[in-house]
Each structure stands twice: as structure tokens, then as C-alpha cells.
Motif scaffolding. Structure first.
Motif, PDB file in Angstrom:
ATOM      1  N   VAL B 103     -36.344 -16.151  35.969  1.00 47.90           N
ATOM      2  CA  VAL B 103     -35.918 -16.975  34.836  1.00 47.90           C
ATOM      3  C   VAL B 103     -37.122 -17.770  34.334  1.00 47.90           C
ATOM      4  CG1 VAL B 103     -34.539 -19.024  34.268  1.00 47.90           C
ATOM      5  CG2 VAL B 103     -33.501 -17.115  35.480  1.00 47.90           C
ATOM      6  N   GLN B 104     -37.198 -17.892  33.021  1.00 49.58           N
ATOM      7  CA  GLN B 104     -38.309 -18.622  32.407  1.00 49.58           C
ATOM      8  C   GLN B 104     -38.287 -20.095  32.824  1.00 49.58           C
ATOM      9  OE1 GLN B 104     -38.352 -18.231  28.109  1.00 49.58           O
ATOM     10  NE2 GLN B 104     -39.489 -20.151  27.946  1.00 49.58           N
ATOM     11  N   SER B 106     -38.556 -23.520  31.869  1.00 45.21           N
ATOM     12  CA  SER B 106     -38.493 -24.201  30.571  1.00 45.21           C
ATOM     13  C   SER B 106     -37.694 -25.488  30.750  1.00 45.21           C
ATOM     14  CB  SER B 106     -37.798 -23.297  29.566  1.00 45.21           C
ATOM     15  OG  SER B 106     -36.489 -23.101  30.018  1.00 45.21           O
ATOM     16  N   ALA B 108     -34.487 -26.237  30.650  1.00 46.50           N
ATOM     17  CA  ALA B 108     -33.302 -26.193  31.513  1.00 46.50           C
ATOM     18  C   ALA B 108     -33.706 -26.128  32.983  1.00 46.50           C
ATOM     19  CB  ALA B 108     -32.438 -24.989  31.147  1.00 46.50           C
ATOM     20  N   SER B 148     -29.230 -14.375  37.204  1.00 45.57           N
ATOM     21  CA  SER B 148     -29.990 -15.159  36.211  1.00 45.57           C
ATOM     22  C   SER B 148     -29.051 -15.778  35.168  1.00 45.57           C
ATOM     23  CB  SER B 148     -31.054 -14.301  35.535  1.00 45.57           C
ATOM     24  OG  SER B 148     -30.448 -13.247  34.833  1.00 45.57           O
ATOM     25  N   GLU B 149     -27.924 -15.126  34.892  1.00 41.24           N
ATOM     26  CA  GLU B 149     -26.982 -15.662  33.906  1.00 41.24           C
ATOM     27  C   GLU B 149     -26.223 -16.885  34.422  1.00 41.24           C
ATOM     28  OE1 GLU B 149     -24.933 -12.580  31.247  1.00 41.24           O
ATOM     29  OE2 GLU B 149     -25.584 -11.384  32.962  1.00 41.24           O
ATOM     30  N   TYR B 150     -26.140 -16.993  35.747  1.00 38.56           N
ATOM     31  CA  TYR B 150     -25.381 -18.104  36.331  1.00 38.56           C
ATOM     32  C   TYR B 150     -26.271 -19.106  37.073  1.00 38.56           C
ATOM     33  CZ  TYR B 150     -20.683 -16.211  35.448  1.00 38.56           C
ATOM     34  OH  TYR B 150     -19.517 -15.788  34.864  1.00 38.56           O
ATOM     35  N   ILE B 151     -27.588 -18.905  36.967  1.00 29.11           N
ATOM     36  CA  ILE B 151     -28.458 -19.723  37.829  1.00 29.11           C
ATOM     37  C   ILE B 151     -28.372 -21.214  37.501  1.00 29.11           C
ATOM     38  CG2 ILE B 151     -30.572 -19.432  36.432  1.00 29.11           C
ATOM     39  CD1 ILE B 151     -31.987 -19.231  39.281  1.00 29.11           C
ATOM     40  N   ILE B 152     -28.184 -21.549  36.220  1.00 35.31           N
ATOM     41  CA  ILE B 152     -28.084 -22.968  35.855  1.00 35.31           C
ATOM     42  C   ILE B 152     -26.845 -23.578  36.507  1.00 35.31           C
ATOM     43  CG2 ILE B 152     -27.825 -24.569  33.885  1.00 35.31           C
ATOM     44  CD1 ILE B 152     -30.558 -23.313  33.945  1.00 35.31           C
TER      45      ILE B 152
END
Lengths: 128, 441
Positions: B103-104, B106, B108, B148-152
Motif C-alpha cells: 500500500v502506498q 500517504s 491515510a 490492501s482494500e481493508y488495511i485501513i
């Protein structure tokens, strides 16, 4: 998310954006294939170069799966406040923004890994 | 022919733009990675220097199996060194996951790492967060989403770490059964979070920055009810470190200056221009300032927020300890993801006004933390103006004093929970009011 819901949300967000400038005419055209779709939206309002650049920047921002998978659920759904084209940009395959004399034309292509450019009018990149 | 040339030139321009963008992102990733690793190493070195390696590391191991519900300042029981090493370990866990998920780095990701490190001073430990992360991963697997879609959600969802600790050490279980029960509870919790996080986002429509605070609070209400039904009594915890220490006082200002200097060196005057541009954003989720403006502008914004927060605590004579430093780290992280000076001050003034009206001391733990964390509501002021921000801050303070008890102190983002409820109320009223005088009758 079902395809129908996704399309509805995409149309919701993009039309929310264009309707903010209160156009007299707004045309939405949809072309679906098994592995992708092409959405074309046109209005007849005058847009400045800067505005076109901003729209293009938001729609063609780098793909952000970590944001798209979570915050992307707000696309075309939560309409209180200004529209947010970047939510849409994270989720689509390619976007083109062009001025068509008396208005704007926004082409949006969406698709999975099996998306086939040939079935759509998506512009080919140099290396293709 | 002319048309073909134009098409090639357009395509070339687009390729050049893509390559410039790519270069900026690669540089941003490198800078942020170095910065975060440097901060984590500094925490470890400072921790060892403060308490000595032996005490710091034994304290670190000890706090893995301590109650962690609100408010459990790890500095109070295990010492400054142990807490700082724990913060570095929790931050490193988040950073490794981000790198593994490709994941980038950035706004977030920066906010998530700073928040994790901040709350690792008073509640999160590697042991109590890992089961939750695993649960989120499994939920993603079930619905065919990549991690990666749920990492946040996974990183911020670690707010419920104290629930894992509670099941492990507070329910009277012992040995392996305690560890198994805690781990199982954590996995089940994490498994539920994606569904809740996405749904509650629509309650406040992105006007509460700590959405996982609302999500975890919502879940913790049910969990607390379940435990209470089983006869468990949640005893209040108030471990609050009070002794003065130069390390704690100067930690945030030094870190803030490092962020400001990194921002200035990364792009010079452009960073300052971007800092001004950041102040014009509403901050509504998801506002990644590194993406919308630049990394330099976002880092200066974060540093300024840290400095002002530090000056506020110094001015009122508040304590510098795990919770307050954790709070400052969190708002500094969100300085790259929604919080800036212009959208924050009305909410902060609203909280201060409420505390004065109700006769609460500004240095009391609950009020002090509310002043810091109320910036979760900054997007309301950014989007709807100063008066809305003031009202939001006022309501927030009243509510946040209740919500901690509702959820048994298991959700560390209690201000995110109260903020989410406040934002939901205000957004509902605004949306309803805007529905008046429909144009077509």
C-alpha cells in the motif's frame, strides 16, 4: 457490490458533480460488456481549462485500493456537501475529460482483470 | 494525419505526466518510510535512555498482559521506556503490514501509523492488536477482497485491543485458555469490523474523521452488554501518569520540528504554498492531503498541529503522559488526513466553552483528551462553518463523558465514538433542513 448498484453509485457521483453547475442538459450514456463498462456523461455548461484539469486530475488519480475498498463505499451515496470525483477515480480503469465546444464530455471505463480494451472505445496507450 | 499526430502528442503528454507522478510517489514513499523508521528507532533509543534497557524491555513484556481499557496509561505502571518501546513495536507492526500489502505510504497510512503509536502509549500492544488484524484479514477473504482494500480498517480497528486484553486477563481465565479466549475474541471482533465500518460511514457521511472510533464503539456496546449479561462488572480504570519528565515534555515539540523540517526540505516554498492550500479543504473523509496537495505541505501541517497542541497543554498546565502524548501523535497523524488549523479551532473552542459552562477543569483527563481528540469533528467546521464547529465541539464534550462507560472502556477511540454520534446528529439535522422548500411542488 452488485454491478447495478455500482453503476448507480458511479452515475450518482458524476451527475452530482455536473449538476452542481446547474446545466440545462445532461446526457448519460452507458455501454456494458461482460467484463467492463463505458459510461459517457455530457453537459452543455462552459468549463474553464483549470476546471477541466482539476476534473482530469481527480478522475485519473493513482489507484488507491486501501481507500477505494473502504471510503469508496461513499461514492454516489453520501451527497451532503460537495461531490468527490477522487472517490470515483480510485475505482475506475481509465477516464478521459474533454471539452466539446459548448460543454464537457467525461468518458469513464470500468472493468476487472479480464477487461478487453477492444470491446470499448478506450484510447490505446503508446506501448499497447 | 493531423489527427493522428495530435493523438500521439496527447498520449505522450499523458505518459510524461504519469512518469512524473510515479517519480513523486516513489520519492514520497522513500521519505515517509525513512521518517517513520527514524521515529520508531528514536522511540526505542529514548525509551532505553530513559529507563535503562533491562527495565524498559522487561516492562514492555509485562504490559503485554495487563488490562488496557480506558484509561490505562502504560507509563504509570510499566514506565516511560517500556511504553515508548511498545509504541515503536505497535507502529512497526502497522508499517510492516502496509509494506507487505504494498500500500502506498500517504496521508491515510501516515495517520494510521501515528495513531497506532500514540494509542500504544495507553492501550494497544502487539499482543492485543494482532488477533483483530487477523480477523479483518479473514473477513476480507470471505468476501473476496484483498487485504490492501481493508488495511485501513485493520490498522485503525486495533482500537479494540483492550477487548482482547480484557478477555485474556480480566475474566478470571488462566494459562492457555485465557490466551485462546482472548485471541478468539479478537479474531471475531476483527471479522465484524469491515461490515460495521463501511455501514457507519454513511451515518455521518465522512464528517467524523475517526470513523473506526464510531465503528469500534458501536461493536463494543454489544460486547459490553454481553459481558454484563454474563455477570461481569466493568470496574473503572484511571491510571494517569503525572510526574514531570523532560523526555515527555519535549517529545512532541521535537517530533513536530522534525516533521516541519522534513516538509520544508522536501519541496521548499512549494510546501508552504501547499500548506496554505490544505487549509482550504473541508477535511471530510477521505482527504489525503499528501495526495490532494503534497507530502511537504501535509508534514508541515502535522508539525504545526503538534506544536499548537503541545503549547496548549503547556499553557493550561496539563500533564504530558501516555494519553496526552498519544492524543497529540494522533492529531499530528491526521494532519495529513483531514485535520488542519482552520477546520479544527472552532471545534476545540466549542469543547473548551462547554467545559467552562459546566464547571469542568481544563486539566481534568476527560476534558484534556476531548480538547485534543475533538478534532475528529473538524470536517464539520470545514464544510458547514464556524458556528457548526462550535456547536459540534460543545455537544461532543457533553457526550464523550458518557460514552466511555457505555462501552466499558474497551474502545480506545472513545472520542471517535462520541464524535461519530455527534456528527451523525448534526449531519441529520443539516440534511433535513436542506430538504425544505422543494423546487418542484
Amino acid at each position: 457490490m452488485k454491478r447495478k448498484d455500482l453503476i448507480l453509485h458511479l452515475i450518482g457521483e458524476i451527475s452530482n458533480f455536473l449538476l452542481e453547475s446547474d446545466p440545462r442538459r445532461l446526457v448519460i450514456s452507458l455501454h456494458q460488456e461482460e467484463n467492463g463498462l463505458h459510461l459517457c456523461v455530457l453537459d452543455e455548461n462552459t468549463h474553464t481549462e483549470d476546471e477541466l484539469k482539476r476534473i482530469d486530475h481527480a478522475l485519473n488519480s493513482r489507484k488507491r485500493p486501501e481507500l477505494a475498498g473502504y471510503y469508496g463505499s461513499m461514492t454516489g451515496h453520501d451527497m451532503l456537501g460537495a461531490s468527490r470525483l477522487n472517490l470515483l477515480g480510485w475505482q475506475v480503469k481509465h477516464c478521459d475529460v474533454s471539452s466539446i465546444g459548448s460543454g464537457i464530455k467525461i468518458d469513464i471505463w470500468l472493468g476487472g482483470d479480464a477487461f478487453q480494451n477492444d470491446q470499448f472505445t478506450i484510447p490505446k496507450k503508446k506501448e499497447d | 494525419m493531423k489527427c493522428q499526430t495530435a493523438e500521439i502528442s496527447l498520449s505522450h503528454r499523458s505518459d510524461v505526466r504519469e512518469s512524473v507522478k510515479e517519480k513523486i510517489i516513489v520519492n514520497q514513499n522513500k521519505t515517509l518510510l525513512l521518517l517513520l523508521v527514524f521515529i520508531m528507532l528514536s522511540f526505542i533509543i529514548t525509551g532505553i535512555a530513559a529507563d535503562g534497557a533491562g527495565r524498559a524491555f522487561s516492562g514492555f513484556l509485562d504490559l503485554q498482559f495487563r488490562p488496557a481499557r480506558l484509561i490505562s496509561d502504560f507509563m504509570h505502571e510499566s514506565g516511560i521506556g517500556a511504553s515508548l518501546i511498545n509504541a515503536a513495536a505497535v507502529g512497526a507492526t502497522g508499517l510492516i503490514l502496509i509494506l507487505v500489502a504494498k500500500v502506498q505510504l500517504s496521508g491515510a497510512a501516515f495517520a494510521a501509523i501515528f495513531t497506532m503509536m500514540g494509542f500504544a502509549l495507553f492501550g494497544k500492544t502487539p499482543v492485543n492488536i494482532l488477533p483483530i488484524i487477523l480477523g479483518v484479514y479473514l473477513a476480507g477473504k470471505l468476501v473476496g477482497k484483498s487485504f490492501s482494500e481493508y488495511i485501513i480498517i485493520a490498522l485503525f480497528g486495533t482500537a479494540l485491543g483492550p477487548l482482547v486484553s480484557m478477555v485474556t486477563v480480566e475474566l478470571g481465565l488462566t494459562g492457555l485458555s485465557a490466551v485462546a479466549a482472548g485471541t478468539g475474541a479478537g479474531i471475531a471482533t476483527g471479522f465484524m469490523l469491515p461490515a460495521i465500518a463501511v455501514s457507519v460511514l454513511h451515518f455521518h457521511q465522512g464528517y467524523n474523521l475517526y470513523n473506526l472510533g464510531l465503528s469500534c464503539g458501536f461493536f463494543a456496546l454489544f460486547a459490553a452488554a454481553l459481558f454484563r449479561a454474563g455477570g461481569h462488572v466493568f470496574e473503572g480504570l484511571m491510571l494517569w501518569h503525572t510526574s514531570d519528565s523532560a523526555v515527555l515534555i519535549f517529545m512532541v515539540p521535537v517530533l513536530s520540528v522534525i516533521l516541519i523540517l522534513t516538509g520544508l526540505f522536501s519541496a521548499g516554498k512549494k510546501s508552504l504554498k501547499d500548506l496554505i492550500a490544505i487549509q482550504k479543504h473541508t477535511g471530510r473523509l477521505p482527504s489525503d492531503f499528501m495526495d490532494l496537495e503534497s507530502m511537504g505541505g501535509a508534514l508541515i501541517n502535522s508539525g504545526l498541529i503538534g506544536l499548537i497542541g503541545f503549547l496548549y497543554i503547556l499553557l493550561i498546565g496539563g500533564d504530558f503522559n501516555g494519553p496526552t502524548i498519544g492524543g497529540l501523535l494522533t492529531i499530528m497523524g491526521f494532519g495529513a488526513f483531514g485535520t488542519h488549523l482552520k477546520n479544527s479551532w472552532p471545534v476545540v473552542i466549542g469543547v473548551i466553552a462547554a467545559s467552562l459552562v459546566f464547571g469542568k477543569s481544563l486539566t481534568a483527563p476527560g476534558v484534556l483528551l476531548a480538547v485534543i481528540f475533538c478534532t475528529t469533528l473538524a470536517p464539520l467546521a470545514g464544510a458547514f462553518g464556524i458556528v457548526t464547529g462550535l456547536i459540534a465541539g460543545f455537544i461532543h464534550l457533553v457526550l464523550v463523558h458518557q460514552t466511555g462507560a457505555w462501552q466499558g472502556g474497551m474502545n480506545l477511540y472513545n472520542n471517535g465514538f462520541a464524535g461519530g454520534l455527534t456528527a451523525t446528529l448534526i449531519v441529520s439535522v443539516i440534511a433535513w433542513y436542506r430538504s425544505r422548500n422543494s423546487e418542484f411542488k
